[in-house]
Scaffold this active site. Structure first.
Site, PDB file in Angstrom:
ATOM      1  N   ASP A 146       0.811  -1.228   0.000  1.00 54.99           N
ATOM      2  CA  ASP A 146       0.000   0.000   0.000  1.00 54.99           C
ATOM      3  C   ASP A 146       0.838   1.268   0.000  1.00 54.99           C
ATOM      4  O   ASP A 146       0.441   2.301   0.549  1.00 54.99           O
ATOM      5  CB  ASP A 146      -0.964   0.011   1.209  1.00 54.99           C
ATOM      6  CG  ASP A 146      -1.872  -1.200   1.206  1.00 54.99           C
ATOM      7  OD1 ASP A 146      -2.209  -1.677   0.107  1.00 54.99           O
ATOM      8  OD2 ASP A 146      -2.228  -1.670   2.302  1.00 54.99           O
ATOM      9  N   LYS A 153       1.816   2.033  -5.158  1.00 53.84           N
ATOM     10  CA  LYS A 153       2.358   1.470  -6.413  1.00 53.84           C
ATOM     11  C   LYS A 153       1.419   1.738  -7.597  1.00 53.84           C
ATOM     12  O   LYS A 153       1.867   2.028  -8.705  1.00 53.84           O
ATOM     13  CB  LYS A 153       2.565  -0.049  -6.267  1.00 53.84           C
ATOM     14  CG  LYS A 153       3.577  -0.415  -5.185  1.00 53.84           C
ATOM     15  CD  LYS A 153       3.666  -1.909  -4.980  1.00 53.84           C
ATOM     16  CE  LYS A 153       2.439  -2.517  -4.358  1.00 53.84           C
ATOM     17  NZ  LYS A 153       2.152  -2.097  -2.967  1.00 53.84           N
ATOM     18  N   GLY A 194      -4.463  -4.377  -3.768  1.00 52.49           N
ATOM     19  CA  GLY A 194      -5.460  -3.363  -4.098  1.00 52.49           C
ATOM     20  C   GLY A 194      -4.696  -2.124  -4.499  1.00 52.49           C
ATOM     21  O   GLY A 194      -4.051  -1.501  -3.656  1.00 52.49           O
ATOM     22  N   HIS A 195      -4.680  -1.813  -5.771  1.00 54.01           N
ATOM     23  CA  HIS A 195      -3.879  -0.690  -6.283  1.00 54.01           C
ATOM     24  C   HIS A 195      -4.814   0.436  -6.716  1.00 54.01           C
ATOM     25  O   HIS A 195      -5.601   0.272  -7.649  1.00 54.01           O
ATOM     26  CB  HIS A 195      -3.004  -1.156  -7.450  1.00 54.01           C
ATOM     27  CG  HIS A 195      -1.958  -2.153  -7.029  1.00 54.01           C
ATOM     28  ND1 HIS A 195      -1.036  -2.689  -7.893  1.00 54.01           N
ATOM     29  CD2 HIS A 195      -1.687  -2.700  -5.818  1.00 54.01           C
ATOM     30  CE1 HIS A 195      -0.236  -3.515  -7.225  1.00 54.01           C
ATOM     31  NE2 HIS A 195      -0.624  -3.542  -5.973  1.00 54.01           N
ATOM     32  N   ARG A 251       2.284 -29.042  -6.820  1.00 51.63           N
ATOM     33  CA  ARG A 251       1.989 -29.520  -8.173  1.00 51.63           C
ATOM     34  C   ARG A 251       0.588 -30.115  -8.302  1.00 51.63           C
ATOM     35  O   ARG A 251       0.352 -31.036  -9.071  1.00 51.63           O
ATOM     36  CB  ARG A 251       3.074 -30.498  -8.649  1.00 51.63           C
ATOM     37  CG  ARG A 251       4.404 -29.780  -8.845  1.00 51.63           C
ATOM     38  CD  ARG A 251       5.586 -30.663  -8.730  1.00 51.63           C
ATOM     39  NE  ARG A 251       5.725 -31.189  -7.392  1.00 51.63           N
ATOM     40  CZ  ARG A 251       6.660 -32.052  -7.031  1.00 51.63           C
ATOM     41  NH1 ARG A 251       7.526 -32.496  -7.921  1.00 51.63           N
ATOM     42  NH2 ARG A 251       6.731 -32.475  -5.786  1.00 51.63           N
ATOM     43  N   GLN A 272       2.093  -6.081  -3.159  1.00 51.79           N
ATOM     44  CA  GLN A 272       2.533  -6.169  -1.753  1.00 51.79           C
ATOM     45  C   GLN A 272       3.795  -5.329  -1.531  1.00 51.79           C
ATOM     46  O   GLN A 272       4.029  -4.391  -2.254  1.00 51.79           O
ATOM     47  CB  GLN A 272       2.749  -7.639  -1.335  1.00 51.79           C
ATOM     48  CG  GLN A 272       1.469  -8.460  -1.218  1.00 51.79           C
ATOM     49  CD  GLN A 272       0.911  -8.958  -2.522  1.00 51.79           C
ATOM     50  OE1 GLN A 272       1.606  -9.581  -3.301  1.00 51.79           O
ATOM     51  NE2 GLN A 272      -0.347  -8.690  -2.783  1.00 51.79           N
ATOM     52  N   THR A 295      -7.486  -1.165   0.812  1.00 56.19           N
ATOM     53  CA  THR A 295      -8.185  -1.059  -0.469  1.00 56.19           C
ATOM     54  C   THR A 295      -8.922  -2.360  -0.784  1.00 56.19           C
ATOM     55  O   THR A 295      -9.947  -2.359  -1.448  1.00 56.19           O
ATOM     56  CB  THR A 295      -7.149  -0.762  -1.586  1.00 56.19           C
ATOM     57  OG1 THR A 295      -6.330   0.328  -1.161  1.00 56.19           O
ATOM     58  CG2 THR A 295      -7.788  -0.420  -2.901  1.00 56.19           C
ATOM     59  N   THR A 296      -8.395  -3.497  -0.300  1.00 54.72           N
ATOM     60  CA  THR A 296      -9.007  -4.793  -0.600  1.00 54.72           C
ATOM     61  C   THR A 296      -9.987  -5.208   0.482  1.00 54.72           C
ATOM     62  O   THR A 296     -11.067  -5.710   0.183  1.00 54.72           O
ATOM     63  CB  THR A 296      -7.889  -5.857  -0.763  1.00 54.72           C
ATOM     64  OG1 THR A 296      -7.077  -5.462  -1.862  1.00 54.72           O
ATOM     65  CG2 THR A 296      -8.458  -7.244  -1.028  1.00 54.72           C
ATOM     66  N   THR A 297      -9.642  -5.012   1.752  1.00 57.02           N
ATOM     67  CA  THR A 297     -10.473  -5.554   2.830  1.00 57.02           C
ATOM     68  C   THR A 297     -11.164  -4.480   3.668  1.00 57.02           C
ATOM     69  O   THR A 297     -12.016  -4.817   4.489  1.00 57.02           O
ATOM     70  CB  THR A 297      -9.608  -6.399   3.788  1.00 57.02           C
ATOM     71  OG1 THR A 297      -8.571  -5.552   4.301  1.00 57.02           O
ATOM     72  CG2 THR A 297      -8.985  -7.590   3.088  1.00 57.02           C
TER      73      THR A 297
HETATM   74  P1  GDP Z   1      -0.732   0.252  -3.549  1.00 54.35           P
HETATM   75  O1  GDP Z   1      -1.314  -1.029  -3.064  1.00 54.35           O
HETATM   76  O2  GDP Z   1       0.741   0.330  -3.302  1.00 54.35           O
HETATM   77  O3  GDP Z   1      -1.082   0.564  -4.983  1.00 54.35           O
HETATM   78  O4  GDP Z   1      -1.381   1.409  -2.654  1.00 54.35           O
HETATM   79  P2  GDP Z   1      -2.950   1.556  -2.278  1.00 54.35           P
HETATM   80  O5  GDP Z   1      -3.663   2.053  -3.485  1.00 54.35           O
HETATM   81  O6  GDP Z   1      -3.452   0.335  -1.610  1.00 54.35           O
HETATM   82  O7  GDP Z   1      -2.864   2.654  -1.152  1.00 54.35           O
HETATM   83  C1  GDP Z   1      -2.263   3.884  -1.397  1.00 54.35           C
HETATM   84  C2  GDP Z   1      -3.286   4.997  -1.100  1.00 54.35           C
HETATM   85  O8  GDP Z   1      -2.607   6.233  -1.112  1.00 54.35           O
HETATM   86  C3  GDP Z   1      -4.371   5.129  -2.136  1.00 54.35           C
HETATM   87  O9  GDP Z   1      -5.544   5.555  -1.505  1.00 54.35           O
HETATM   88  C4  GDP Z   1      -3.833   6.210  -3.076  1.00 54.35           C
HETATM   89  O10 GDP Z   1      -4.873   6.909  -3.748  1.00 54.35           O
HETATM   90  C5  GDP Z   1      -3.143   7.095  -2.101  1.00 54.35           C
HETATM   91  N1  GDP Z   1      -1.979   7.841  -2.573  1.00 54.35           N
HETATM   92  C6  GDP Z   1      -0.981   7.459  -3.411  1.00 54.35           C
HETATM   93  N2  GDP Z   1      -0.032   8.406  -3.477  1.00 54.35           N
HETATM   94  C7  GDP Z   1      -0.439   9.412  -2.675  1.00 54.35           C
HETATM   95  C8  GDP Z   1       0.122  10.676  -2.283  1.00 54.35           C
HETATM   96  O11 GDP Z   1       1.215  11.057  -2.692  1.00 54.35           O
HETATM   97  N3  GDP Z   1      -0.597  11.434  -1.407  1.00 54.35           N
HETATM   98  C9  GDP Z   1      -1.788  11.040  -0.913  1.00 54.35           C
HETATM   99  N4  GDP Z   1      -2.423  11.842  -0.064  1.00 54.35           N
HETATM  100  N5  GDP Z   1      -2.350   9.870  -1.245  1.00 54.35           N
HETATM  101  C10 GDP Z   1      -1.675   9.064  -2.101  1.00 54.35           C
HETATM  102  P1  IMO Z   2      -0.818  -4.239  -2.227  1.00 52.34           P
HETATM  103  O1  IMO Z   2      -0.362  -4.794  -3.552  1.00 52.34           O
HETATM  104  C1  IMO Z   2      -0.871  -4.621   2.111  1.00 52.34           C
HETATM  105  C2  IMO Z   2      -0.882  -8.697   3.752  1.00 52.34           C
HETATM  106  C3  IMO Z   2      -2.134  -9.133   4.487  1.00 52.34           C
HETATM  107  C4  IMO Z   2      -1.526 -10.071   5.518  1.00 52.34           C
HETATM  108  C5  IMO Z   2      -0.409 -10.752   4.724  1.00 52.34           C
HETATM  109  C6  IMO Z   2      -0.804 -12.111   4.152  1.00 52.34           C
HETATM  110  O2  IMO Z   2      -2.121  -3.552  -2.274  1.00 52.34           O
HETATM  111  O3  IMO Z   2       0.276  -3.431  -1.605  1.00 52.34           O
HETATM  112  P2  IMO Z   2      -2.361 -12.837   2.116  1.00 52.34           P
HETATM  113  O4  IMO Z   2      -3.820 -12.589   1.860  1.00 52.34           O
HETATM  114  O5  IMO Z   2      -1.451 -12.294   1.072  1.00 52.34           O
HETATM  115  O6  IMO Z   2      -2.067 -14.270   2.431  1.00 52.34           O
HETATM  116  O7  IMO Z   2      -2.058 -12.019   3.488  1.00 52.34           O
HETATM  117  O8  IMO Z   2      -0.091  -9.875   3.654  1.00 52.34           O
HETATM  118  N1  IMO Z   2      -1.091  -8.200   2.376  1.00 52.34           N
HETATM  119  C7  IMO Z   2      -1.049  -6.904   2.025  1.00 52.34           C
HETATM  120  N2  IMO Z   2      -0.890  -5.801   2.782  1.00 52.34           N
HETATM  121  N3  IMO Z   2      -0.970  -4.521   0.772  1.00 52.34           N
HETATM  122  C8  IMO Z   2      -1.101  -5.616  -0.005  1.00 52.34           C
HETATM  123  O9  IMO Z   2      -1.077  -5.561  -1.347  1.00 52.34           O
HETATM  124  C9  IMO Z   2      -1.184  -6.882   0.627  1.00 52.34           C
HETATM  125  N4  IMO Z   2      -1.337  -8.146   0.184  1.00 52.34           N
HETATM  126  C10 IMO Z   2      -1.265  -8.938   1.249  1.00 52.34           C
HETATM  127  O10 IMO Z   2      -2.782  -8.030   5.084  1.00 52.34           O
HETATM  128  O11 IMO Z   2      -0.908  -9.332   6.544  1.00 52.34           O
HETATM  129 MG    MG Z   3      -2.866  -1.681  -1.826  1.00 50.19          MG
END
Ligand code: GDP
Ligand code: IMO
Ligand code: MG
Length: 429
Positions: free
Chosen positions: A13, A16, A40-41, A142, A223, A298-300
């Site tokens: 999170d 990315k 969750g991106h 497998r 992740q 973003t996912t849960t």
């Molecule tokens: P990811 O999983 O790495 O793609 O990140 P997520 O989307 O799960 O969480 C990142 C959160 O930060 C999202 O709500 C984005 O919209 C937000 N975000 C990303 N870059 C910035 C930033 O520079 N400033 C702020 N305020 N929010 C950001």
């Molecule tokens: P993005 O791509 C944040 C965490 C879960 C848990 C551990 C194992 O959005 O950054 P899993 O369901 O993968 O077996 O859970 O990993 N986790 C994440 N935390 N961002 C993610 O993805 C994650 N994907 C898995 O919360 O602690």
């Molecule tokens: Mg995320």
């Protein structure tokens, strides 16, 4: 032959999705290389706000091929839902290609993920419940079913029959759960095969051919490195190779193709799920950051644990990945917070620790040693020019650069695509 890996550098999170959507302007292909719908991106651009779980964040760029690589585990229900919602909102998904080697997340994997978590009791990992661990277990054992298998009905039926018989013994005898109905599952899996057929491709050859012709390929990680199966805070990790090595094994490209390894760092730390987090803030500052930054999964939808920037974890992450550039996101979240802190050492058993520890249990006992820096009162939110940053914010960025040992080439000052400061171009034309 330039490939650029975009790797989450902390616990996921980091932003990315935003970064890949931004950088995709200069890319020809964007490929997801690991994980599944646990990711969750979030992307916010001129088409709206989107939360992508499986489809690469380059999908919004009409000139980009979006590829789901063989290292990803694919939940067809999530993918088909995502395709439908993107199409409804006018996003063209005709350039999506999915490797026939991706492993399918089956309903029994989701059941087992949840049953295993319950069985762990107080030691639960806090998984996303998306069936990710059990699907990778079957891949290694497998006994997995791959997307390509769905296209050959006779082969699929015979293979699935055997696997379902095994899973039903496990579900009923170990977990006291209901068995899976084989006929109903087969019908469902066949319908997935038909719906996904147009997207299935031998993507490894496609990527290698594009690289050979000089295309710029962005490898989108999921992740974060601290959740890496081998290098993260085991057992509180995910079940895949999150780090840059996973991009090579997960796609079938040589490390020699990768010219840039970009670590995405948040300006502070967050973590969802269980496991050690030395810099966690249980106070008002932590609460304030969570609410102002809306740090909820973003996912849960789970609240994310929040803490100051962990310099030891960040340096470790930079070292194991060999980052050539870093991106710092969410700098704007710290606007108005004074002072700001960076953890530059831990203390445990009466000793100072300057490297991220690997000894079992040490991380759980470690307490942070803070370095305090003055905050900034003028906002950084939305700034696109580095010269406009308040001097205290610039000093904070430079200090993080020192701590991680790698240049910060992009600073994100807001969730929207254009709220970005390019310090040095990352993808070269
Ligand atoms: P990811 O999983 O790495 O793609 O990140 P997520 O989307 O799960 O969480 C990142 C959160 O930060 C999202 O709500 C984005 O919209 C937000 N975000 C990303 N870059 C910035 C930033 O520079 N400033 C702020 N305020 N929010 C950001
Ligand atoms: P993005 O791509 C944040 C965490 C879960 C848990 C551990 C194992 O959005 O950054 P899993 O369901 O993968 O077996 O859970 O990993 N986790 C994440 N935390 N961002 C993610 O993805 C994650 N994907 C898995 O919360 O602690
Ligand atoms: Mg995320």
């Amino acid at each position: 032959m330039p490939a650029y890996g975009i790797v989450g550098a902390q616990w996921g999170d980091e932003g990315k999705g935003k970064v890949v959507d931004f950088l995709a302007e200069e890319a020809d292909v964007v490929v997801r290389y690991s994980g599944g719908s646990n990711a969750g991106h979030t992307v916010i651009n001129e088409k709206g706000e989107f939360a992508l779980h499986l489809i690469p964040s380059g999908i919004f760029r009409p000139h980009v091929d979006a590829v789901i690589g063989p290292g990803v585990v694919l939940d067809p229900v999530v993918l088909l839902g995502e395709l439908e919602s993107l199409n409804e909102r006018g996003v063209d998904t005709s350039r999506l290609f999915i490797s026939d080697h991706t492993h399918i997340v089956m309903p029994y994997h989701i059941m087992l993920d949840q049953l295993e978590e319950q069985a762990r009791g107080n030691n639960a990992i806090g998984t996303t419940g998306r069936g990710i661990g059990p699907t990778y277990v079957d891949k290694v054992a497998r006994t997995g079913i791959r997307l390509g298998d769905l296209l050959d009905e006779t082969y699929l039926a015979s293979r699935l029959e055997n696997v379902v018989a095994q899973k039903n013994r496990l579900l009923t005898r170990v977990f006291d759960a209901d068995p899976i109905d084989f006929d109903a599952l087969l019908a469902q899996v066949r319908s997935w095969g038909n719906a996904l057929r147009p997207y299935v491709a031998s993507v490894e050859h496609r990527i290698l051919d594009r690289l050979a012709r000089g295309a710029r390929v962005v490898l989108e990680g999921a992740q974060g490195a601290m959740l890496d199966l081998d290098h993260g805070t085991y057992p509180y990790v995910t079940s895949s190779s999150v780090s840059i090595g996973g991009a090579c094994t997960g796609l079938g490209i040589s490390p020699r193709e990768i010219v840039g390894i970009i670590g995405v760092f948040k300006a502070y730390s967050t973590r969802v799920g269980a496991g050690p987090m030395t810099t966690e803030l249980d106070d008002e500052v932590g609460h304030d950051i969570r609410e102002r930054a809306w740090e909820y999964g973003t996912t849960t939808g789970r609240p994310r644990r929040v803490g100051w920037f962990d310099g030891l974890a960040a340096r470790y992450s930079a070292t194991i990945n060999g980052f050539t550039s870093a991106v710092l996101t969410r700098l704007d979240v710290l606007d108005g917070i004074d002072p700001v802190k960076i953890c530059t050492a831990y203390e445990a058993d009466g000793k100072r620790i300057h490297r991220f520890p690997s000894e079992p249990g040490l991380l759980e006992r470690a307490t942070p040693i803070w370095e305090e820096m003055p905050g900034w009162s003028a906002p950084t939110a939305g700034i696109t020019d580095i010269s406009q940053l308040p001097p205290e914010a610039s000093a904070y960025v430079r200090r993080i650069e020192d701590v991680i040992g790698c240049p910060i080439d992009l600073i994100s000052t807001g969730p929207r695509r254009d709220e970005s400061i390019v310090v040095r171009p990352i993808i070269l034309r």
